[in-house]
Design a protein around this motif. Structure first.
Motif, short mmCIF file in Angstrom:
data_model
loop_
_atom_site.label_atom_id
_atom_site.label_comp_id
_atom_site.label_asym_id
_atom_site.label_seq_id
_atom_site.Cartn_x
_atom_site.Cartn_y
_atom_site.Cartn_z
N THR B 163 26.12 -1.63 10.44
CA THR B 163 25.22 -1.74 9.62
C THR B 163 23.70 -2.92 9.50
O THR B 163 22.75 -2.70 9.89
CB THR B 163 24.92 -0.67 8.38
N ALA B 164 24.71 -3.54 9.16
CA ALA B 164 24.04 -4.70 8.26
C ALA B 164 23.01 -5.80 9.89
O ALA B 164 22.03 -5.87 10.01
CB ALA B 164 24.68 -6.01 7.59
N ALA B 165 23.82 -5.94 10.54
CA ALA B 165 23.51 -6.24 12.12
C ALA B 165 21.97 -5.60 12.44
O ALA B 165 21.00 -6.08 12.38
CB ALA B 165 23.83 -7.01 12.56
N TYR B 166 22.36 -3.92 12.39
CA TYR B 166 21.19 -3.48 13.01
C TYR B 166 19.88 -3.12 11.40
O TYR B 166 18.41 -3.42 12.08
CB TYR B 166 21.53 -2.36 13.29
N GLY B 216 25.80 3.65 1.97
CA GLY B 216 26.32 2.51 3.05
C GLY B 216 25.09 1.85 3.05
O GLY B 216 25.07 0.53 3.46
N LEU B 217 24.30 2.52 3.26
CA LEU B 217 23.06 1.19 3.31
C LEU B 217 22.96 0.11 1.57
O LEU B 217 22.23 -1.01 2.24
CB LEU B 217 21.97 2.40 3.15
N ILE B 218 22.84 1.22 0.48
CA ILE B 218 23.78 -0.11 -0.19
C ILE B 218 24.87 -0.67 -0.12
O ILE B 218 24.12 -2.29 -0.22
CB ILE B 218 23.74 0.72 -1.82
N GLU B 219 25.80 -0.58 0.55
CA GLU B 219 26.00 -1.90 1.06
C GLU B 219 26.20 -2.55 1.99
O GLU B 219 25.95 -3.93 1.75
CB GLU B 219 27.93 -0.91 1.26
N ALA B 220 25.17 -2.47 2.57
CA ALA B 220 24.35 -2.96 4.04
C ALA B 220 23.49 -4.41 3.56
O ALA B 220 23.57 -4.82 3.91
CB ALA B 220 24.37 -2.25 5.11
N ASN B 221 22.59 -3.77 2.52
CA ASN B 221 21.82 -4.42 1.98
C ASN B 221 22.15 -5.17 1.27
O ASN B 221 21.51 -6.75 1.22
CB ASN B 221 20.91 -3.22 1.04
#
Lengths: 266, 569, 438
Positions: B163-166, B216-221
């Motif tokens: 997710t982070a890479a995307y 998930g988006l908090i973690e990716a952020n």
């Protein structure tokens, strides 16, 4: 009542925008001051006095001011725009936007008017001795709040799109009309003494339409309910009563569904 | 470059803890400096208020739904256009200003940085064209991620690194600034006419919940260490009783720690909180839950919020919460525009009139103010109107007036047709607090800048920061007789400097400056899986090619300012 | 040796295909082959190579002949014309890029002109309808991935948007539409039996000029209410059947074109179609989309809107923007004798306007910026040929669903030719001098 007379002496090559020809703007001014008011021809700004002979002083208030417009003003737009009181008489024919956004007072045009007369009318009286163009008493583009108050009387014919988004007030057309009468109306009254073509009352939510003459093609969303006798614009007659536009959304009042009403003379 | 010294003004700068002291501010070569030479131009700020340029953290000012609003509302411009004059191009639009007017109006109020709140990635070129045509103010744009097919598929499998890479790839492709989430999962459901009204409603087909997307988006952020946190418009906006959904959303961030090199201290920014603080279960018993929401915010320091104040105007709502807009047109029957965007998001637009004669609107007005008045830390609660949703941004001075003056609030309350309902359904009547100028500076400058990770460059008057400086005609030593003076002062600044260039003088534009587009360039480890997934989706499902997707430089981002992030391991 | 350029964007119609491949000579000067484009797009690229291109501006002489002049002289004529005119009109914009459109707007604001684009005779009425009732819509990828109910109302994509059906609307196998065209039901509404109608599951041959009535009947049918035996030549059973087909889908789309935007009722037809779409959202998911013609008319509308506030028919003569089709729209301005100078760019009004609107162009100072010889260039005083946008210069364009795609330059223009943008920048700078001197 004090009268200011403006007489066309210099017909513009293009068109003139005369939004300053209004009792509200003239009020409190002398003929000289009135002649100094701006008019617009394309992107140039001129003075009223460049195009008109101006005589007479205005009264102190709009309500006491009368304006008489003489000469060829078929290329003059916006006469009486936004007026709130007083009187205007146009002896000939005028162009677009006569009485647009007016809230009071009276305008009489002895000849014809072009499109957009009485746009979003909020009060007052407009009398057209001749014919009216398209979009008579209609809302401005995109606005769901059209004519809400006031009366319009056209002694000749009117064009298309009259009374679009009407919410109140009354319009009487002595002659015939073109397509699209009171489209999207949510109130008000339209009376047509002559004939209509088609698309009468399309998408209407509320309001009343009276057609004395014929309708070439009825909207399928209008359903016959009964025949009634009514006095309309000084004439007593029998009308077939339709409700509609069935396809449109409906309001309820005191638990009852509200429809627009279309009456065609029997 | 020019030197200026702004002398004898009363400075309010939470970054340095200056609370109205008389202090000179020196500007040289576009930055705030300790001192300047004697040839510096003197700006007399005696008896005036001096602050840093304000920072708009959330407004809809550039992009396809904003322009759809302009196109479909000619009546928004009737009789309210401003002609070409002086340095200004012509402008128009009461609730949705044209781009030139947007820049001028923000600058005249002393705003020097603004964030476009929601950028549909497929349309990033459009957003950047409008940003380019918005003069003076620096801008960035937040691409939306909460309904994105890649994000939902990766997070369903718990793949935070992918997710982070995307996210890093998309930020670069769209020249985006942050991870924006709007109605997570619900807007994808809307592509089938459905919605997710709670954080546990699964998304059709993708079978992931909004809670999982948010987490998930908090973690990716945080994995990336981006300048801003995940920025969220929660599910169930605008519905009575939705404060429970808001608390459920906030609780997801519990215990999560920010990780970044930009001074950011929050992991979640909750936006236009007013729309998410509703109690009751119908419009009949509609009431404020501002206290409950702010109690939670006050206790949980890893969250920042902005208010979303209702200004009691006719305005235009526009949001990526597509199903909400459909619901709204069902309520007020006004024209509804909608655009569902393949693989990514949606948008809806509906005009709205916040009439002071309608009790619901009056209660909404009160809720927006209550949020700020309950806030214990003004560095974590910012002033917005979610422009244009709750009102035009040009009303910020009026909102500031209401917050700073109980008398002004009372005048408005007394003018409500249903004053009794406002007092019974909200706590506004009993609130005596008057926000101070120092707190306003925190809520409109230092706070938003820190939340956005921009403390190095703006939000304060510390030497080394960009010289974004504003002088207001407000004497903090004189008690305010008429609260309208506050509104007047904040409407038209005496002086505004942007990056050391004087752009506004006596409320008039004197220079267009040299605005920048702020974006985030995040580096991650090579990720062949994600690159392959991207290629495949372009080949099969997008309607444009991968090579045509990226908003390349030239006319789109003529003056970029990239914040670099290194998330490689 | 040759070079193959991929991901090329076709600059012809609103379908804005971006998967074109163009093969050019190694020196980038000759365009040799075009792959993937339809027959119209292929010709758009290839015809740029004709040996008889006009490459320099030409001035119409008194005796009807043409004299070649320099670009600088053309700039001078254009700037002077705009500076002197009381109400100039700058029309077209639909076949050029947003960068040029933006410079055009600067010029229009400076010279206090009217500006308008080809929506004036095309989807302007759609814009009026959208302004009245909104627009539930989506991007074309949504159709590809989800749609199972397609309506072509008053349009003929088989001829006007040839790759539309294969790229987006009928044939593609998308994420939720793995069966391709077998996933979809097609209804065509058209008085004619067109090539598109031949593909339909249901063809409603609506009586000409009665689309508004038929749309109203559909709304009534959706509500299950009474209908007359026949509406617009269609029996009521058929209307109810059509309503059921639409209701029973899970994602529908109405595409529409000139058959409804420029026939009796115009904007009201679109208004009613949007109303049908909105009603259908009470039962399932439905959207509606105009089939924009020129490849960047949408872009012109977008740029006008974010800079001036209105999408077409913009009047800047009073120093601020005003809008009201019927007053500020091009056909009306021309036929009523409202304007005294005309600049046409990226369009061909001479070919598409009523003759009563073309005649006035011949009588006034006029400039036509176009690589081709057209009926418009024929009646204008000055013809300025420019590089082909999307072929010989790049620039941003907006597809029919408002998605922005940056066109590419694939080949060099003929020696010494300017692009629209370059010519307009010179005009702007000269106009600035003239206005400053005044």
């Amino acid at each position: 009542m004090e009268t200011v007379t403006i007489k066309m002496k210099n017909v513009p090559a293009l068109y003139l925008e005369a939004d300053n020809v209004s009792p509200d703007i003239f009020a409190g001014k002398t003929a000289t001051q009135i002649a100094d008011l701006h008019v617009y021809e394309g992107n140039t700004t001129g003075k009223l006095g460049d195009y008109f002979e101006v005589s007479g002083n205005a009264a102190a208030t709009a309500a006491d001011t009368k304006i008489v417009v003489k000469g060829d003003v078929t290329r003059v737009k916006y006469i009486g725009m936004k007026m709130s009181a007083g009187e205007i008489v146009v002896e000939g024919s005028a162009d677009q936007y006569v009485g647009a956004w007016m809230t009071g007072g009276k305008i009489t045009v002895n000849g014809n008017v072009q499109a957009f007369a009485a746009t979003a009318m909020r009060g007052g009286e407009l009398v057209i001795e001749g014919n009216a163009g398209n979009y008579l008493g209609a809302a401005y583009r995109g606005d769901w709040r059209g004519m809400s108050k006031g009366t319009i009387h056209v002694k000749g014919n009117a064009g298309s799109d009259i009374g679009m988004y009407m919410t109140g007030g009354e319009m009487v057309i002595d002659g015939n009309v073109d397509v699209h009468v009171a489209t999207h109306a949510e109130g008000g009254r339209v009376v047509i003494k002559g004939n209509a073509k088609s698309k009468v009352g399309g998408q209407m939510v509320d309001g009343n339409i009276f057609i004395f003459g014929t309708i070439d093609i009825m909207m399928p969303g209008f359903k016959y309910v009964d025949t009634v006798e009514q006095e309309v614009a000084g004439v007593k007659a029998k009308f077939a009563h339709f409700i509609g536009d069935i396809g449109e959304r409906h309001k309820t009042k005191k638990g009852q569904v509200v429809y627009g009403n279309l009456y065609t003379r029997v | 470059m020019s030197e200026y010294i702004i002398k004898n003004g009363h400075v309010f700068d939470p970054v340095q803890g200056i609370k109205g002291d008389k202090k000179d501010i020196s500007i040289k070569d576009g930055k705030i400096v300790d001192k300047v030479s004697s040839s510096a131009k003197v700006i007399d700020a005696r008896d005036k208020t001096v602050m840093a340029g304000a920072v708009e953290i959330h407004a809809h000012i550039a992009g396809p739904k904003v322009n759809l609003g302009r196109i479909y509302r000619p009546e928004d411009k009737l009789f309210s256009c401003t002609p070409t004059h002086g340095m200004e191009r012509m402008g128009g639009g009461a609730s949705i200003p044209t781009t030139f007017k947007t820049g001028y109006e923000y600058a005249k109020m002393g705003y020097t940085t603004a964030m476009e709140a929601a950028m549909p990635p497929l349309f990033s070129r459009h957003v950047h064209e409008e940003i380019r045509d918005t003069p003076i103010i620096d801008e960035g744009a937040f691409p939306v991620f909460g309904n994105n097919w890649f994000v939902m598929e990766y997070l369903k499998n718990g793949e935070v690194e992918n997710t982070a890479a995307y996210i890093a790839w998309l930020l670069r492709a769209t020249k985006g600034y942050a991870v924006k989430v709007v109605n997570p999962g619900g807007t994808e459901a809307w592509h089938w006419g459905l919605n997710c009204l709670s954080v546990n409603d699964p998304v059709p087909y993708f079978d992931i919940t909004p809670a999982e997307i948010i987490k998930g988006l908090i973690e990716a952020n945080e994995y990336l260490g981006l300048p801003h946190s995940m920025h969220i418009h929660p599910n169930n906006l605008g519905n009575p009783g939705n404060y429970t959904t808001t608390l459920d959303t906030l609780k997801i961030a519990q215990g999560m720690q920010p990780k970044n090199k930009f001074g950011r201290e929050q992991v979640m920014h909750l936006t236009h909180t007013q729309f998410h603080s509703y109690g009751g279960d119908s419009w009949g018993n509609f009431e404020s839950k501002a206290k409950e929401v702010m109690d939670y915010i006050n206790k949980n320091k890893n969250i920042t919020v902005d208010t979303g104040n209702v200004t009691l105007d006719e305005t235009t709502t526009m949001t990526a919460d597509g199903p909400f807009e459909h619901h709204l047109t069902g309520l007020n029957h006004l024209k509804w525009a909608n655009v569902d965007v393949e693989l990514e998001t949606a948008a809806g637009v509906v005009p709205y009139i916040y009439s002071p004669n309608i009790s619901v609107c009056a209660i909404q007005w009160a809720i927006g103010l209550e949020l700020a008045l309950y806030a214990k830390d003004p560095m974590r609660c910012f002033i917005t109107t979610d422009h244009p949703n709750a009102g035009p941004f040009t009303r910020y001075p009026r909102v500031i007036k209401w917050l700073m003056s109980k008398k002004a609030r009372e005048t408005q309350i007394n003018a409500f047709k249903h004053k009794d309902k406002v007092l019974s359904q909200t706590g506004i009547g009993a609130m005596d607090r008057e926000i101070s100028l120092y707190e306003i500076a925190a809520m409109t400058r230092a706070g938003p800048a820190r939340s956005l990770g921009l403390t190095a460059i703006c939000g304060g008057l510390k030497p080394g920061m960009d010289a974004d400086v504003v002088v207001y005609n407000l004497n903090p030593e004189k008690p305010v007789g008429n609260p309208d003076q506050i509104e007047t002062a904040f409407s038209r600044a005496a002086h505004v400097f942007k990056s050391g260039v004087e752009v506004v003088k006596d409320g008039e534009i004197v220079s267009s400056g040299n605005k920048r587009t702020l974006w985030v360039n995040a580096k991650v480890n090579d990720n062949p899986q994600v690159m392959r997934d991207i290629t495949e989706k372009f080949l099969k499902y997008y309607s444009v090619t991968q090579n045509n997707y990226e908003a390349l430089g030239h006319t789109f981002v003529p003056n970029p300012y990239a914040l670099d992030v290194d998330a490689t391991t | 040796m040759t070079k193959t350029i991929t991901d090329v964007v076709c600059p012809f119609c609103g379908t804005l295909c971006d998967d074109i491949e163009v093969i050019v000579s190694d020196d980038g000067k000759k365009l040799l082959e075009v792959d993937n484009a339809c027959v119209i797009g292929t010709e758009k690229f290839l015809h740029s190579q004709s040996s008889d291109r006009i490459t320099r501006p030409r001035m119409h002489q008194e005796d009807g002949s043409w004299k070649e002049i320099s670009y600088d002289e053309a700039v001078e004529y254009t700037a002077q014309m705009l500076a002197k005119a009381k109400k100039p009109l700058m029309f077209g914009w639909s076949s050029t890029n947003c960068e040029a459109q933006s410079v055009g707007n600067e010029i229009a604001e400076m010279s206090r002109a009217c500006c308008d684009n080809t929506a004036a005779t095309c989807h302007g009425t759609s814009l009026i309808a959208i302004q009245d009732v909104g627009l539930p819509s989506c991007t074309l990828g949504e159709i590809k991935n989800r749609a199972d109910r397609i309506i072509f109302w008053g349009c003929n994509p088989a001829h006007a948007h040839p790759r539309h059906m294969s790229r987006y609307s009928i044939f593609p196998r998308g994420f939720f539409t793995g069966k391709g065209q077998m996933s979809r039901k097609l209804i065509v509404v058209d008085p004619r039996v067109t090539d598109t109608a031949k593909m339909a599951d249901m063809h409603l041959q609506v009586a000409q000029g009665q689309d508004y009535e038929l749309l109203d009947a559909l709304r009534v049918a959706l509500k299950g209410e009474w209908l007359p035996d026949e509406v617009a030549g269609i029996p009521r059973e058929k209307i109810r059947e059509a309503a059921d087909i639409l209701k029973s889908g899970r994602f529908g789309i109405i595409f529409f074109g000139m058959g409804v935007t420029q026939t009796l009722g115009k904007n009201h037809n679109i208004d009613a179609a949007i109303a049908v779409t909105k009603d259908l959202n009470d039962y399932t998911k439905f959207s509606i989309m105009p089939m924009r013609g020129h490849y960047n008319v949408t872009g012109s509308g977008e740029v006008f809107a974010w800079q001036f506030g209105f999408p077409y028919a913009v009047d800047l003569t009073r120093g601020f923007a005003r809008y009201n089709p019927g007053d500020t729209s091009t056909i009306d301005l021309l036929t009523r004798g409202e304007i005294d100078a005309m600049l046409t760019i990226g369009s061909d009004p001479g070919a598409h306007f009523p003759i009563s609107a073309v005649k006035p162009i011949a009588k006034m100072p006029s400039v036509c910026i176009d690589p081709h010889l057209t009926p418009t260039s024929g009646v204008s005083k000055l013809h300025v040929p420019v590089a082909f946008n999307g072929v010989e210069t790049g620039g941003n364009c907006y597809r029919m669903d408002n998605v922005p795609i940056d066109c590419r330059k694939v080949v060099e223009p003929p020696e010494g030719m300017l692009t629209d943008e370059e010519f307009l920048i010179k005009v702007r700078d000269r106009l600035k001098q003239l206005k400053g001197a005044a």
